[in-house]
Design a protein around this motif. Sequence first.
Motif, short mmCIF file in Angstrom:
data_model
loop_
_atom_site.label_atom_id
_atom_site.label_comp_id
_atom_site.label_asym_id
_atom_site.label_seq_id
_atom_site.Cartn_x
_atom_site.Cartn_y
_atom_site.Cartn_z
N LEU A 271 84.34 39.67 12.42
CA LEU A 271 82.97 40.12 12.70
C LEU A 271 82.97 41.43 13.48
O LEU A 271 82.13 42.31 13.24
CB LEU A 271 82.22 39.03 13.47
N ALA A 272 83.89 41.55 14.41
CA ALA A 272 84.00 42.81 15.16
C ALA A 272 84.36 43.96 14.23
O ALA A 272 83.88 45.09 14.39
CB ALA A 272 85.04 42.67 16.27
N LEU A 273 85.22 43.66 13.25
CA LEU A 273 85.58 44.69 12.28
C LEU A 273 84.36 45.16 11.50
O LEU A 273 84.13 46.36 11.34
CB LEU A 273 86.64 44.15 11.32
N LEU A 274 83.56 44.21 10.99
CA LEU A 274 82.36 44.59 10.24
C LEU A 274 81.39 45.38 11.11
O LEU A 274 80.74 46.31 10.64
CB LEU A 274 81.66 43.34 9.69
N VAL A 312 95.59 55.80 -0.98
CA VAL A 312 95.92 56.25 0.37
C VAL A 312 95.55 55.23 1.43
O VAL A 312 95.78 55.46 2.62
CB VAL A 312 95.22 57.60 0.69
N ALA A 313 95.00 54.07 1.01
CA ALA A 313 94.58 53.06 1.99
C ALA A 313 95.76 52.36 2.64
O ALA A 313 95.64 51.79 3.73
CB ALA A 313 93.66 52.02 1.33
N GLY A 314 96.92 52.34 1.97
CA GLY A 314 98.12 51.80 2.59
C GLY A 314 98.48 50.39 2.21
O GLY A 314 99.37 49.79 2.83
N PHE A 315 97.84 49.80 1.20
CA PHE A 315 98.21 48.44 0.80
C PHE A 315 98.81 48.37 -0.60
O PHE A 315 99.57 47.45 -0.91
CB PHE A 315 96.99 47.51 0.87
N SER A 337 91.38 52.60 8.07
CA SER A 337 91.42 51.71 9.24
C SER A 337 90.85 50.34 8.91
O SER A 337 91.36 49.32 9.40
CB SER A 337 90.62 52.33 10.39
N GLY A 338 89.82 50.29 8.06
CA GLY A 338 89.18 49.02 7.76
C GLY A 338 90.08 48.05 7.04
O GLY A 338 90.13 46.86 7.38
N VAL A 339 90.82 48.52 6.04
CA VAL A 339 91.70 47.64 5.29
C VAL A 339 92.81 47.10 6.19
O VAL A 339 93.11 45.90 6.18
CB VAL A 339 92.29 48.39 4.08
N GLN A 340 93.44 47.98 6.96
CA GLN A 340 94.52 47.54 7.83
C GLN A 340 94.04 46.55 8.88
O GLN A 340 94.71 45.55 9.17
CB GLN A 340 95.17 48.76 8.51
#
Length: 385
Positions: A271-274, A312-315, A337-340
Amino acid sequence: MTAPDPHSAPPSLLHAWLAALAAVARDKGVLLLLIGAPVLYGFFYPWFYADEVLTHVPVAVVDLDHTSLSRQITRFADADPRIAVRMVTGSERDAQEALWRGEIEGYAVIPAQLKRNVVRGENAVVSIEANGAYALLNKAVQFGFAEAVGTASAGIEIRKLQASGQSALQARASRAPVQLQTVALFNPTEGYGSFVVPAVALLILQQTLLMGAALLAGTWVEAGQHRASATTWLGRLLALSTLGWASGLFYFGWIFVLHDYPRGGNPLGALALLACYVPAVAAMGSLLGLWFGNRERALQVLLWTTLPIAFVAGFSWPVEALPQPLQWLRWLLPSTSGVQASLRLNQLGAPVSAALPYLCALVALCAVCTAAVLAKARPVNAAAR
């Protein structure tokens, strides 16, 4: 439509929020991007990975030995759930042609005198060829044949130990003194869908909100409504964020549960991420819409950015393999940052402290984009002073 009177009193934050939501409801294109697209993608995208794990991949066995051992390896390969033996031949050329025609996805070559070398205690190698163009097929072929050959090899080792005087129980213990059981902690099924969809969900949230916000901001520019007070723009960003938060909760709280993807490791952290991720995307989308200044241009440009952003998202692609400039520029995208952060908080169950650098990056990005929006869209009389 005329521009608002710069001398009129600025509306309250609540009024601006409701007015922005009403503008979204009246605009079918924006409504489709902000509400329809996330729902459609939520059901449509995971459908491709519903089976999660590949099974019964067609393969061939090139038997150049023609002994009981080679036939046993063939039977073990056919019994493995990953692969299905469609052809047994004595010519590697035939297997290669079948692979090129797409009839099989790989084959194993059992060399001549395999059993003779095994009996003598000499090295014996079974080579495996697979379709390297498809990573999942290649993995299934390699693992399937490796398990078949490994099972046959284990049986031979146990029989040799029994011949040296050990009992069956002692032979099994001598062959594997330490029992190893491999368990995938955060992807129990080891499925591709469980790996890719939780990360792509953040990209879907970003791209739909980014295009929707840019489209709406471009519409305001065309109508002369983009120059407004800070309160008005904060209400607009809050309205866009409200719809983005709803989409995020839809994915985290329903889609992941519906498809049984790894989730819920740290619900409060998610939730903090969202709370940090969605406003950053909304502010960036609004800034891009103001910059493009045209409704259609915003959609035309942003529509083709999804695939490069995914790389480039890193996954899905090693970050170390990217050119150095891209390794720096990718942090200008909220999805990086969001995906990680999502993978750590929602899938791995890490504490918020483990994702704090990513959350801080999102907050900084949101602040910079919001300040840029307020500066670019300030009223004319304020800009003149």
